[in-house]
Structure formats: structure tokens, C-alpha cells
Design a protein around this motif. Sequence first.
Motif, PDB file in Angstrom:
ATOM      1  N   GLU A  48      43.951  47.954  31.099  1.00 17.33           N
ATOM      2  CA  GLU A  48      45.194  48.603  31.931  1.00 17.33           C
ATOM      3  C   GLU A  48      45.666  50.126  31.424  1.00 17.33           C
ATOM      4  OE1 GLU A  48      47.315  44.185  33.173  1.00 17.33           O
ATOM      5  OE2 GLU A  48      48.085  45.387  31.836  1.00 17.33           O
ATOM      6  N   LEU A  68      43.735  49.451  36.834  1.00 18.20           N
ATOM      7  CA  LEU A  68      42.900  48.530  36.256  1.00 18.20           C
ATOM      8  C   LEU A  68      41.520  49.076  35.877  1.00 18.20           C
ATOM      9  CD1 LEU A  68      43.583  45.517  35.612  1.00 18.20           C
ATOM     10  CD2 LEU A  68      45.146  46.732  37.104  1.00 18.20           C
ATOM     11  N   ARG A 146      47.176  48.088  40.828  1.00 20.26           N
ATOM     12  CA  ARG A 146      48.003  46.901  41.238  1.00 20.26           C
ATOM     13  C   ARG A 146      49.376  47.355  41.099  1.00 20.26           C
ATOM     14  NH1 ARG A 146      47.203  43.629  36.928  1.00 20.26           N
ATOM     15  NH2 ARG A 146      49.171  44.200  35.876  1.00 20.26           N
ATOM     16  N   GLY A 223      42.251  38.592  41.481  1.00 20.43           N
ATOM     17  CA  GLY A 223      42.713  39.690  40.414  1.00 20.43           C
ATOM     18  C   GLY A 223      43.995  40.258  40.695  1.00 20.43           C
ATOM     19  N   ALA A 224      44.738  40.255  42.095  1.00 20.34           N
ATOM     20  CA  ALA A 224      45.789  40.824  42.372  1.00 20.34           C
ATOM     21  C   ALA A 224      46.916  40.283  41.763  1.00 20.34           C
ATOM     22  CB  ALA A 224      45.737  40.854  43.883  1.00 20.34           C
ATOM     23  N   VAL A 229      47.738  45.804  46.240  1.00 22.05           N
ATOM     24  CA  VAL A 229      46.796  46.694  45.512  1.00 22.05           C
ATOM     25  C   VAL A 229      46.465  47.918  46.272  1.00 22.05           C
ATOM     26  CG1 VAL A 229      45.526  44.438  44.435  1.00 22.05           C
ATOM     27  CG2 VAL A 229      44.602  45.535  46.499  1.00 22.05           C
ATOM     28  N   ASP A 275      46.331  33.624  44.430  1.00 18.46           N
ATOM     29  CA  ASP A 275      45.270  34.819  44.479  1.00 18.46           C
ATOM     30  C   ASP A 275      44.031  33.966  44.944  1.00 18.46           C
ATOM     31  OD1 ASP A 275      46.695  36.648  43.491  1.00 18.46           O
ATOM     32  OD2 ASP A 275      45.349  37.047  41.643  1.00 18.46           O
ATOM     33  N   LEU A 296      40.089  43.607  39.447  1.00 22.23           N
ATOM     34  CA  LEU A 296      41.004  43.901  40.668  1.00 22.23           C
ATOM     35  C   LEU A 296      39.934  43.941  41.744  1.00 22.23           C
ATOM     36  CD1 LEU A 296      44.118  44.236  41.178  1.00 22.23           C
ATOM     37  CD2 LEU A 296      43.428  46.720  41.288  1.00 22.23           C
TER      38      LEU A 296
END
Length: 378
Positions: A48, A68, A146, A223-224, A229, A275, A296
Motif C-alpha cells: 500500500e 494498492l 481504494r 479486494g475492495a 475503488v 466483497d 484490488l
Amino acid sequence: MMARTFRVAVAAVALIALAACDGTSGTNGTTPAATASTTAAPNLSDHESGPESPIAYGLFVPAGATQLGPLFRYRSAALIAAYQPELQAIEAQRAADAAAKVAEDEANGTPSPTPTPTPTTRPSPDTFKLIGDEAPRPDTSISLMRIDGDPSDVVRRMLAQIDAAIPDAGLVLDDLSTYCTSEERRITGCQVVASGATEGKREIRVSLSVDTGNLATRTAPPGALTRPVMQLTVEYVGDPRAGQLGRDTGKLGDVADIEKMPDRSGLIWPKMDLDADLTTPLVNGWVAPPSVTLLLSGYQPQFVAMTAERAVDADQIAEQFALANSRKGAITKDVVEDLNSVSTMYSARGKGGAVARAVYILSARGNYTALFYTPAEK
């Protein structure tokens, strides 16, 4: 060169089986029904980048957002085409010199030995390595983010930056309904494209997309973390060669303070409950294999970012994705060497003009792959 030294240290000794594109999933970005995943979410902190992380032309990750993976940077088709004649001329001259050397050796009765190919697992060298220091730098950057803070504030902060980067953009900063679609006041997505000259007279195009997830099923993309996003794409669109004469690391001036101008749209951001499962088909049906950690993804536009423990996995996923979405197996490959990373871009055109692009990055930070897919226009 540090990049070449780093590449020599990379070894890859195995292949992976890739999931084939699933023809049953739509190519229009529709979201399949999701099931709750029982797998614990991985720790993504090493992958990140927080607020203030630079993107391009002075743009940076806004407060309340997290990038990401690295910036995914590559050379555009126009830039490659602009430098291709120069590269081909150098290659032709080298081939002619080699042929002349062989002829000279044979005339002297000392035939040149046939070189024996040496197998290698190292990344390919920079496509324009023969040009030397004049090799073109990437002119396209993509940041995948994100939204962790208040979405309205984060999106408007990004809009304010774009407006400052392109002074004549004239973006509306206090009414999200200008760029965001909605159903019963609930935002379903946002899209803005701004083109123009920076203060340094560089012609760029900036595209911002925001995906809130599936409103009907209250499900975010894999992955959110149930958050919206963003995908920010920054492209140099002026004369390709002229664009190489200066750097794009400017600093924005006079960025509007959105705190002083409340949003007038009255729109609200829907809350996602979960998710989508990691086995959800993404980017034209692609399914993440077990060998990667998904970072993501998004449905509109279609993208996925991931990291892999082995470099060979990350690279092969990128290449196979392009091949699977190409017409008759025709793909374009371009390699860029930076000081501390090697970036490989594979691109392909599918039926009806659909575009598939994959970017694989080998770096000291990790092995990353991002897949992008733009369906054919109906």
C-alpha cells in the motif's frame, strides 16, 4: 545499471497453470452474484502507498485514499511507433555489420562459430536498449486506489487536483452529480475525462473512474474491503518525441480546498455488505489463480491488481491474459528498465476493437501484475 544488476539476480524455475477466460461471463462489466469468502484477508500493508504518494504531473494520492501496488507505467502505442524507425535502423545496421564480419572471416578461411543460445529466465532487456540513454520513458501512468475516507471528499479532492493540473479543465468541484450516475440518490459510479495543457505546456489526458460495487447485491469487487475503488489514468497525448524532452514531475499550484465548498449534489454512497469472492470472474472472465494475492479489482472499468511470490508467475499471468484476449494470438510486448524495476507491458486487440492490456512489474518491492480490459463498443 542498477536495473540490469537487479535483473541478473532474479531466477524463475517453474511454470503455473492459468485459469482460462470464462466465456460465460459477460464482457460488459456486469457483476456476478457473490458468496462470502471464508479465507482470512491478507495483510496488504507492504503493498500500500498512502496519501501524498506521487502519480504524475504533480498529481498524488489524495487524503483518504490508498494506492494498492505500484504505479503501473508503460509506453503508449504512439510513443512506441515514434521511436520504432530509429530502433529498426540501429538493428539493421548491426545485422549488416554482423553479416560483413562473417563474410570477412570466411574470406580469410576462419569461419565464425555459430553462437549457442543460452537459456535464461531473466526478464527481457529494455525494448529500446539499443538507443541507449535516449530510450523513451513511459508516458502513461495508472494508479489503482481504494477509498478509505469519506468518498465524496476523496473524489472531490482528486477532481481538484485534476483541475489544478489542467488549468483550463473547468471541472465542477461542488456537485458530484456532474460526473456520477445514481439510482434513487445512491451513487452507482463516477467518470471524468479531462484533456489540456499543464502549466508547463504539456498536453495530457487524465481519466478518473470510481466503482462503488454492485448496488443490487450490495457487493463490492474482490479486494475492495467493501469500499469504493478508483482508477486514475494519466497520459501524455502531445507529440510523442516532444514529450520526452522534459520530465513530468511538476508540482501542482492553487489546488482548490474542497472543505470550503460543500457538495451540492445530495447524492449518497451506498454501503456494500461484503466483497465478492476471490473466485469471481474478472476482466473478461479471468479468475485469479491460487499463486497470487489479489490486491484490488474493479468492474467499471474492468481491472485487477495482484502480487505473486514468484516473478515467473506474475509475468506469465500477464502474457497469457493478453494472448487469451487477442485476435489470432497477436500481442505487443514492450519492456521498460527503470533504476530499480523492470516493467513489461503486453497488449492485444480482440473482436470488435476490445482492448486487453497487462503490465508486469519486477521490483525490489515485489512482483506485481495488473490486468485491464476495455470491451468492444456496441
